[in-house]
Design a protein around this motif. Structure first.
Motif, PDB file in Angstrom:
ATOM      1  N   GLY A 125       0.832  -1.184   0.000  1.00 35.12           N
ATOM      2  CA  GLY A 125       0.000   0.000   0.000  1.00 35.12           C
ATOM      3  C   GLY A 125       0.872   1.240   0.000  1.00 35.12           C
ATOM      4  N   HIS A 126       0.245   2.382   0.216  1.00 34.58           N
ATOM      5  CA  HIS A 126       0.956   3.647   0.240  1.00 34.58           C
ATOM      6  C   HIS A 126       1.064   4.170   1.662  1.00 34.58           C
ATOM      7  CE1 HIS A 126      -0.349   4.542  -4.192  1.00 34.58           C
ATOM      8  NE2 HIS A 126       0.539   3.564  -4.095  1.00 34.58           N
ATOM      9  N   LEU A 143       0.010   8.526   7.402  1.00 29.68           N
ATOM     10  CA  LEU A 143      -1.042   7.833   6.651  1.00 29.68           C
ATOM     11  C   LEU A 143      -0.543   6.481   6.190  1.00 29.68           C
ATOM     12  CD1 LEU A 143      -3.684   7.699   4.786  1.00 29.68           C
ATOM     13  CD2 LEU A 143      -2.208   8.695   3.011  1.00 29.68           C
ATOM     14  N   ALA A 144      -1.408   5.471   6.290  1.00 32.52           N
ATOM     15  CA  ALA A 144      -1.192   4.186   5.627  1.00 32.52           C
ATOM     16  C   ALA A 144      -2.517   3.819   4.961  1.00 32.52           C
ATOM     17  CB  ALA A 144      -0.772   3.115   6.621  1.00 32.52           C
ATOM     18  N   ILE A 145      -2.498   3.624   3.669  1.00 29.65           N
ATOM     19  CA  ILE A 145      -3.716   3.307   2.919  1.00 29.65           C
ATOM     20  C   ILE A 145      -3.476   2.061   2.088  1.00 29.65           C
ATOM     21  CG2 ILE A 145      -3.043   4.962   1.102  1.00 29.65           C
ATOM     22  CD1 ILE A 145      -6.068   5.397   0.626  1.00 29.65           C
ATOM     23  N   ARG A 146      -4.429   1.124   2.156  1.00 31.01           N
ATOM     24  CA  ARG A 146      -4.215  -0.181   1.527  1.00 31.01           C
ATOM     25  C   ARG A 146      -5.451  -0.656   0.800  1.00 31.01           C
ATOM     26  NH1 ARG A 146       0.562  -1.623   3.254  1.00 31.01           N
ATOM     27  NH2 ARG A 146       1.295  -0.885   5.277  1.00 31.01           N
ATOM     28  N   PRO A 147      -5.264  -1.406  -0.279  1.00 28.11           N
ATOM     29  CA  PRO A 147      -6.405  -1.964  -1.004  1.00 28.11           C
ATOM     30  C   PRO A 147      -7.022  -3.118  -0.234  1.00 28.11           C
ATOM     31  CG  PRO A 147      -4.361  -2.793  -1.921  1.00 28.11           C
ATOM     32  CD  PRO A 147      -3.978  -1.778  -0.878  1.00 28.11           C
ATOM     33  N   PHE A 244      -7.716   3.905  -4.038  1.00 35.75           N
ATOM     34  CA  PHE A 244      -6.805   3.034  -3.301  1.00 35.75           C
ATOM     35  C   PHE A 244      -5.698   2.488  -4.200  1.00 35.75           C
ATOM     36  CE2 PHE A 244     -10.464   3.425  -0.719  1.00 35.75           C
ATOM     37  CZ  PHE A 244     -10.005   3.353   0.581  1.00 35.75           C
ATOM     38  N   PRO A 245      -4.556   2.160  -3.614  1.00 37.15           N
ATOM     39  CA  PRO A 245      -3.446   1.612  -4.402  1.00 37.15           C
ATOM     40  C   PRO A 245      -3.821   0.273  -5.030  1.00 37.15           C
ATOM     41  CG  PRO A 245      -2.733   2.269  -2.197  1.00 37.15           C
ATOM     42  CD  PRO A 245      -4.215   2.296  -2.188  1.00 37.15           C
ATOM     43  N   ALA A 246      -3.026  -0.116  -5.988  1.00 37.29           N
ATOM     44  CA  ALA A 246      -3.230  -1.425  -6.610  1.00 37.29           C
ATOM     45  C   ALA A 246      -2.895  -2.530  -5.622  1.00 37.29           C
ATOM     46  CB  ALA A 246      -2.355  -1.547  -7.856  1.00 37.29           C
ATOM     47  N   LYS A 247      -3.566  -3.651  -5.773  1.00 33.97           N
ATOM     48  CA  LYS A 247      -3.260  -4.791  -4.913  1.00 33.97           C
ATOM     49  C   LYS A 247      -1.861  -5.306  -5.223  1.00 33.97           C
ATOM     50  CE  LYS A 247      -8.003  -6.412  -4.288  1.00 33.97           C
ATOM     51  NZ  LYS A 247      -8.938  -7.558  -4.438  1.00 33.97           N
ATOM     52  N   PRO A 248      -1.130  -5.724  -4.204  1.00 32.49           N
ATOM     53  CA  PRO A 248       0.225  -6.249  -4.456  1.00 32.49           C
ATOM     54  C   PRO A 248       0.160  -7.539  -5.250  1.00 32.49           C
ATOM     55  CG  PRO A 248      -0.428  -6.619  -2.172  1.00 32.49           C
ATOM     56  CD  PRO A 248      -1.478  -5.729  -2.774  1.00 32.49           C
TER      57      PRO A 248
END
Length: 425
Positions: A125-126, A143-147, A244-248
């Motif tokens: 995530g970012h 901040l921590a933002i995750r898919p 949201f960020p792309a999934k890993p």
């Protein structure tokens, strides 16, 4: 600020990586990692762990209180509405790191000016650290933002009062005015939102800002209160502007087997020998009582403790020694101690003084403080020594104003060549 070691921002980042909240104390997890550091806060700077450490996957402090008025707070800047992503419909195009930074900056209240920005992709995530200024001193927001990764957003696994399931099915955890355990005077507000689709946003605001001292990055107090309230953090997380960020991408390669512990070929050391060494390196003139030991074979560590008295009250002193499978070779990485120094012999040494044992109301009641010193040797040897101003690490009130042995003296004791490190041969 990837190397922000043993401070709350890093704990929160690591905590949100798994996105499965737990119910342990939030900061008490710092330095204890793996089988070799299995006990306590002081085992890796010590820690066991702000409040796991401080933290757990949902960044939940067991003593924190959740007020109903924060469940649906007013908007932080411009009015927002329930987003499509809040109902599980994530934008088709994942956000870039630059777009995540822009969204966070746009959602900040107008009174806050951005003084410094650090953003990065952690592989899941970012994350972002922003230094903000409203004329009352710098304030860090993290901040921590995750898919979405498929978890349920329910609160059934939470302690009462730490988490609420909102009418739309999202899960919100709120921490207000919590003490940052290892940095005296620093408090933070924190929210952790898991939307119904599984996407998560973690936001924290501090009454401090990051500084670099002796090679270590930490957070130090810069103002009276955090720049953002828990309600404002919640409003930011609720905004419909987030993408949201792309999934890993899951790796198709098998993980490499962990290397054997450096202590596997070394002879075991009787735990009583460790106790005797502890007694021998103590400062002169102390009354010593109640010797105790832990560990020894088949465990992969030795630990010993005594009570000492210099005429000003009892003080609990403990040593923990082991070989680490994952060695620490530089400051500013996970496991490196506070106030860290890379020595000429390759060892990584550090200390922490007058660190509060608790992160919430128990600290006011019991007043337990600890001085800690730790050394990571390049061959895998690890030692930490702690002195408390009480007769135990937990569960008792303080017996004296400060620990009997200073952090600097503990570091000197830890470097004594008399210590024999326990192998598992």
């Amino acid at each position: 600020m990837k190397n922000l070691n043993d401070t709350l921002p890093e704990l929160m980042r690591r905590a949100t990586e798994n996105l499965e909240p737990e119910s342990s104390d939030l900061v008490e997890r710092g330095m204890a990692r793996g089988a070799t550091l299995r006990r306590r806060r002081t085992a890796l700077v010590s820690f066991s762990g702000a409040a796991a450490v401080l933290a757990t996957a949902g960044i939940i402090v067991s003593g924190s209180q959740l007020f109903a008025k924060d469940a649906e707070p007013p908007a932080a800047s411009t009015p927002t509405k329930q987003s499509a992503t809040n109902t599980g419909r994530v934008a088709a195009k994942p956000a870039t790191l630059k777009e995540t930074q822009a969204t966070l900056t746009k959602l900040l209240p107008p009174r806050l000016k951005v003084a410094k920005v650090n953003v990065w992709d952690d592989g899941g995530g970012h994350q972002a650290d922003l230094s903000l200024n409203d004329g009352k001193g710098l304030s860090l927001i993290s901040l921590a933002i995750r898919p979405a990764i498929g978890q349920s957003p329910g609160c059934s696994d939470q302690k009462p009062g730490t988490c609420v399931t909102r009418p739309d099915g999202s899960r919100l955890t709120v921490v207000k005015d919590e003490f940052e355990k290892r940095t005296p005077g620093v408090v933070y507000n924190h929210i952790y939102l898991v939307r119904t689709g599984g996407e998560s946003i973690s936001l924290s605001s501090y009454n401090g800002n990051t500084v670099t001292r002796e090679g270590a990055v930490t957070v130090e107090k810069t103002r009276a209160a955090p720049a953002l309230t828990a309600a404002e953090l919640t409003a930011i997380a609720d905004s419909d502007l987030w993408r949201f960020p792309a999934k890993p991408v899951e790796s198709t390669t098998s993980e490499k087997p962990q290397p054997p512990s450096p202590g596997a070929s070394k002879p075991a050391v009787p735990v009583q020998q460790t106790l005797q060494t502890l007694k021998s390196v103590l400062p002169k003139g102390l009354q010593v009582s109640q010797p105790k030991t832990r560990g020894g074979l088949p465990a992969d560590y030795n630990a010993a403790s005594v009570l000492v008295n210099d005429g000003k009250g009892l003080s609990y002193v403990e040593v923990f020694i082991t070989y680490q499978a994952m060695t620490v070779k530089k400051c500013g990485v996970e496991g490196a101690p506070n106030h860290c120094t890379l020595r000429a012999d390759g060892s990584v040494a550090g200390w922490d003084k007058n660190s509060p044992e608790y992160s919430e109301s128990r600290q006011d009641k019991e007043g337990v403080l600890g001085n800690t010193a730790a050394i990571h040797f390049p061959d895998g040897r690890y030692i930490t020594l702690t002195s408390y101003n009480a007769v135990a690490e937990k569960g008792s009130k303080h017996t004296r104003p400060k620990p009997a042995i200073s952090a600097e003296k503990l570091l000197d004791m830890a470097g004594n060549k008399a210590w024999k490190f326990p192998g598992t041969k």
